[in-house]
Design an enzyme around this catalytic site. Structure first.
Site, PDB file in Angstrom:
ATOM      1  N   ASP A   1       0.865  -1.170   0.000  1.00  0.00           N
ATOM      2  CA  ASP A   1       0.000   0.000   0.000  1.00  0.00           C
ATOM      3  C   ASP A   1       0.911   1.232   0.000  1.00  0.00           C
ATOM      4  O   ASP A   1       2.115   1.121   0.247  1.00  0.00           O
ATOM      5  CB  ASP A   1      -0.903  -0.052   1.237  1.00  0.00           C
ATOM      6  CG  ASP A   1      -1.745   1.191   1.394  1.00  0.00           C
ATOM      7  OD1 ASP A   1      -2.435   1.564   0.420  1.00  0.00           O
ATOM      8  OD2 ASP A   1      -1.710   1.797   2.481  1.00  0.00           O
TER       9      ASP A   1
ATOM     10  N   ASP B   1      -0.328   5.179   0.923  1.00  0.00           N
ATOM     11  CA  ASP B   1      -0.662   6.167   1.951  1.00  0.00           C
ATOM     12  C   ASP B   1      -0.801   5.507   3.321  1.00  0.00           C
ATOM     13  O   ASP B   1      -1.592   4.577   3.495  1.00  0.00           O
ATOM     14  CB  ASP B   1      -1.976   6.878   1.606  1.00  0.00           C
ATOM     15  CG  ASP B   1      -1.881   7.702   0.332  1.00  0.00           C
ATOM     16  OD1 ASP B   1      -0.766   8.089  -0.039  1.00  0.00           O
ATOM     17  OD2 ASP B   1      -2.934   7.951  -0.293  1.00  0.00           O
TER      18      ASP B   1
ATOM     19  N   ASP C   1      -1.304  -0.835   6.039  1.00  0.00           N
ATOM     20  CA  ASP C   1      -1.452  -0.250   7.375  1.00  0.00           C
ATOM     21  C   ASP C   1      -2.881  -0.216   7.892  1.00  0.00           C
ATOM     22  O   ASP C   1      -3.096   0.154   9.048  1.00  0.00           O
ATOM     23  CB  ASP C   1      -0.938   1.196   7.350  1.00  0.00           C
ATOM     24  CG  ASP C   1      -1.879   2.124   6.581  1.00  0.00           C
ATOM     25  OD1 ASP C   1      -2.459   3.042   7.193  1.00  0.00           O
ATOM     26  OD2 ASP C   1      -2.054   1.912   5.373  1.00  0.00           O
TER      27      ASP C   1
END
Length: 214
Positions: free
Chosen positions: A8, A10, A164
């Site tokens: 990922d 961001d 995250d």
């Protein structure tokens, strides 16, 4: 053993919330709309720009009919305002370098729009690490639909996903791919409630976690 590792962006590789907030704030100001706090914008990150802007408009009490105009304006700022290389989380560059040197293939799977993703990778110097980049508008669906992750993994027999958030955990679970959770990003749910094979709070630990998964 080499593997394909999708990441990922961001909240995982970069702390992009200030940059996103800046673009949204400029667009809102141009339209004569009220602004919002950085932490509020940060809480809307994860499901892609269209949903983020839906939440922004709801939050400030503006009609969704403004969504298209707001989106166009945000994208201009998103792409033309450079991302700060300092937004890369500590240890990311060393970890990605170590993984690449170990022979792993690194790819990207993010709900961030593709053009904005490419700009962020260019500005931060992360672009050379990834030979496949799947953005939020690259396919008809977005995470947590697993199609994006499968596209980023490109049919790899051995694969991992690093992210995250709740969205990343669900995406990996739906794709049947082991998930490594970076705990210092934009997650709101307690770690124990997310399905993950392993977790880490500093990027220096990731290469060893990957080795243990293989």
């Amino acid at each position: 053993m080499s593997t394909t590792i999708a990441f990922d962006l961001d909240g995982t590789l970069i702390d992009s919330a200030p940059h996103i907030h800046h673009g949204v704030s400029l667009a809102l100001a141009e339209m004569g709309l009220p602004g919002l706090a950085t932490e509020t914008t940060k809480g809307f990150v994860g499901r892609g720009l269209p949903i983020l802007l839906q939440r922004v408009l709801d939050h400030i009490g503006a009609p969704q009919t403004l969504h298209s105009d707001l989106s166009e304006r945000v994208m201009v700022h998103y792409v033309n305002q450079p991302s700060d290389p300092a937004s890369i989380y500590p240890g990311v560059l060393d970890a990605l370098t170590a993984l690449a040197q170990a022979g792993h293939r690194l790819t990207l799977c993010t709900n961030k729009p593709y053009e904005a993703t490419r700009a962020a990778l260019r500005d931060t110097g992360l672009a050379p690490f990834f030979d496949i980049v799947i953005g939020g508008d690259s396919l008809p669906s977005r995470k947590p639909d697993p199609a994006m992750l499968r596209a980023a993994l490109d049919g790899a027999d051995s694969a991992l996903y690093v992210g995250d958030s709740e969205i990343d955990a669900e995406t990996a679970e739906r794709a049947g791919i082991p998930f490594l959770l970076y705990t210092e990003g934009y997650r709101k749910t307690p770690v124990e409630q997310l399905t993950h094979a392993a977790r880490f709070s500093h990027w220096r630990d990731l290469p060893e976690l990957v080795r243990k998964q293989l």
